[in-house]
Write a protein that holds these residues in place. Structure first.
Motif, short mmCIF file in Angstrom:
data_model
loop_
_atom_site.label_atom_id
_atom_site.label_comp_id
_atom_site.label_asym_id
_atom_site.label_seq_id
_atom_site.Cartn_x
_atom_site.Cartn_y
_atom_site.Cartn_z
N TYR A 10 -62.77 15.21 4.35
CA TYR A 10 -61.96 14.66 5.42
C TYR A 10 -61.02 13.55 4.96
CZ TYR A 10 -64.44 17.49 8.70
OH TYR A 10 -64.94 18.56 9.37
N VAL A 15 -55.90 17.14 4.46
CA VAL A 15 -56.46 17.06 5.81
C VAL A 15 -55.66 16.07 6.64
CG1 VAL A 15 -58.51 16.43 7.15
CG2 VAL A 15 -58.75 17.77 5.07
N LEU A 16 -55.27 14.96 6.05
CA LEU A 16 -54.45 13.98 6.77
C LEU A 16 -53.12 14.59 7.19
CD1 LEU A 16 -53.99 11.09 7.77
CD2 LEU A 16 -53.03 10.59 5.53
N GLU A 18 -52.38 17.81 7.54
CA GLU A 18 -52.66 18.84 8.55
C GLU A 18 -52.88 18.20 9.91
OE1 GLU A 18 -55.99 21.32 7.65
OE2 GLU A 18 -55.17 21.93 5.73
N SER A 19 -53.65 17.15 9.95
CA SER A 19 -53.98 16.49 11.22
C SER A 19 -52.74 15.92 11.88
CB SER A 19 -55.00 15.37 10.98
OG SER A 19 -56.18 15.87 10.43
N PHE A 22 -50.54 18.86 13.10
CA PHE A 22 -51.15 19.52 14.25
C PHE A 22 -51.01 18.65 15.49
CE2 PHE A 22 -54.88 21.49 16.45
CZ PHE A 22 -54.39 22.78 16.44
N PHE A 23 -51.22 17.35 15.36
CA PHE A 23 -51.06 16.42 16.47
C PHE A 23 -49.62 16.43 16.97
CE2 PHE A 23 -50.06 12.16 18.08
CZ PHE A 23 -50.95 12.10 19.14
N THR A 48 -64.09 20.86 22.01
CA THR A 48 -63.69 20.24 20.75
C THR A 48 -64.65 19.15 20.28
OG1 THR A 48 -62.16 18.82 21.95
CG2 THR A 48 -61.24 20.78 20.93
N TYR A 52 -66.74 19.30 16.80
CA TYR A 52 -66.72 18.20 15.83
C TYR A 52 -68.14 17.75 15.49
CZ TYR A 52 -66.26 13.59 13.85
OH TYR A 52 -66.39 12.51 13.04
#
Length: 132
Positions: A10, A15-16, A18-19, A22-23, A48, A52
């Motif tokens: 993470y 991942v950062l 992608e996040s 996506f946001f 969700t 998580y």
């Protein structure tokens, strides 16, 4: 393999990125409340937090989540591992939704009934205290 670990942790820059992407996609979306996309988002959003909690704290799901990616990277299929990250994440997400749905339809109902009973008892106690 080392690369598989970078793709799956993470605190990875991937991942950062992608996040954030996506946001931003969801922030900038214009969705009509009656559209199919709105219905899908509404029907999946309730799970969700469950997803998580399941895949980040459970010892079983992270173990199985890593098997395909590690296998691909160890056998030299790094490009295929990159291509399968998102579809595999969707599969894991859907599996977690299934587990969350089963939980909510069984144990969740019992917890809700107990919560309602405790809430009613607390309301009765409050009424008696305020009536004095």
């Amino acid at each position: 393999g080392k690369l598989a670990g970078v793709l799956q942790v993470y605190n990875s820059p991937f991942v950062l990125i992608e996040s954030v992407c996506f946001f931003m996609i969801f922030v900038n979306m214009k969705i009509d409340d009656s559209s199919l996309a709105a219905k899908i988002i509404r029907n999946m959003s309730w799970a969700t937090l469950d997803v998580y909690i399941l895949h980040s704290s459970n010892k079983v799901i992270p173990y199985f989540r890593n098997i395909p990616m590690n296998y691909l990277v160890e056998h030299g299929n790094v490009a295929l591992a990159y291509l399968l990250v998102i579809p595999y994440a969707v599969i894991v997400f859907l599996m977690c939704i299934g587990v969350a749905l089963a939980f909510h339809r069984t144990i969740g109902c019992v917890i809700k009934k107990l919560s309602d009973i405790v809430g009613k008892c607390l309301e009765d106690i409050q009424m008696k205290i305020t009536a004095r």
